[in-house]
Design an enzyme around this catalytic site. Sequence first.
Site, PDB file in Angstrom:
ATOM      1  CB  VAL A   7      -3.649 -32.173 -48.788  1.00 51.67           C
ATOM      2  CG1 VAL A   7      -2.993 -31.563 -48.697  1.00 51.67           C
ATOM      3  CG2 VAL A   7      -3.903 -33.635 -49.268  1.00 51.67           C
ATOM      4  CE1 TYR A  34      -9.375 -34.466 -53.933  1.00 46.18           C
ATOM      5  CE2 TYR A  34      -6.552 -35.548 -53.382  1.00 46.18           C
ATOM      6  CZ  TYR A  34      -8.087 -35.403 -54.405  1.00 46.18           C
ATOM      7  OH  TYR A  34      -8.382 -35.934 -55.413  1.00 46.18           O
ATOM      8  CG  LEU A  82       9.860 -20.129 -42.886  1.00 42.73           C
ATOM      9  CD1 LEU A  82       8.923 -20.583 -43.707  1.00 42.73           C
ATOM     10  CD2 LEU A  82       9.100 -20.012 -41.704  1.00 42.73           C
ATOM     11  CB  SER A 122       2.984 -21.395 -55.976  1.00 46.96           C
ATOM     12  OG  SER A 122       2.331 -22.222 -57.253  1.00 46.96           O
ATOM     13  CG  ASP A 131       7.347 -26.521 -58.331  1.00 50.05           C
ATOM     14  OD1 ASP A 131       7.514 -26.084 -59.000  1.00 50.05           O
ATOM     15  OD2 ASP A 131       6.792 -25.964 -57.169  1.00 50.05           O
TER      16      ASP A 131
END
Length: 272
Positions: A184, A181, A98, A231, A45
């Site tokens: 992923v 893909y 998390l 995002s 990022d």
Amino acid sequence: MTLEWSGDFSSDRLTTVYSLPLPQPVKEWAIGDATGKGVKVAIIDSGIDKDHPRVGGIAGAVVIEADEESPDGFRAVEGDHEDLVGHGTACAGIIRMLAPEAEIYSVRVLGANLKGKGSLFLSGITWAIDNGMNVVNMSLSSSSDRWYAPLHDVADEAYFKKVVLVCAANNMPGPTYPSEYAAVLSVAAREGNDPFAIAYNPTPPVEFGASGIDVDVAWAEGKTITATGNSFATPHVTGLVALILSKHPELSPFQVKAVLAALADNAQPAPS
């Protein structure tokens, strides 16, 4: 704000999916009291503000720079760095919430305009694979057809080496890579503020929906903002993956996908 792909997870379009016959209750078996301990998470990022209260430190950081003299075409400059935007810090804060004991690594490939070269993005994924990351959060993608094949190759490499890639779908219409893909875990935003709640889309390319609309997130300079976008849904899924791998480190990426699908709000056990 209208987000591409988010409509796939609206209540009127989401259908029931049947999950594997995992031990019941599935959530307890899948993540239980897991904390993310022992799991390395790379965030590709704009950088991470490691001192942000919601981040609470990171395990490492590199800036990916082009280097024509290197055999790999890039160099990874290790050491502390700032978040040039706040975007990476937002992702880190969600993952930390998390999976509080996950080892977070910042892999900076984006500039202050939140843009970067496809070659650096590709190199960032390569760095994550080569440096033993277990999960890679990519709240970015490329719409350039030039990078379709190279990103596909590196996504397959990650898959075969048991590195889970979690990628945001584009906020705007049109294909982006590597989110489309099969190797992923692709993510889009959905309504709701439960950070553990996800939905599974049985008609991909985008497979998972997570909280990403009007989310309270960490930002640069110790600030917080309310943000919307695929995002911010992505690190929710990354955090869940970190919990799953913390408790079940033997799982491969396709097995992780199956467990996530079983955790989805719209999942139910297959009829016997």
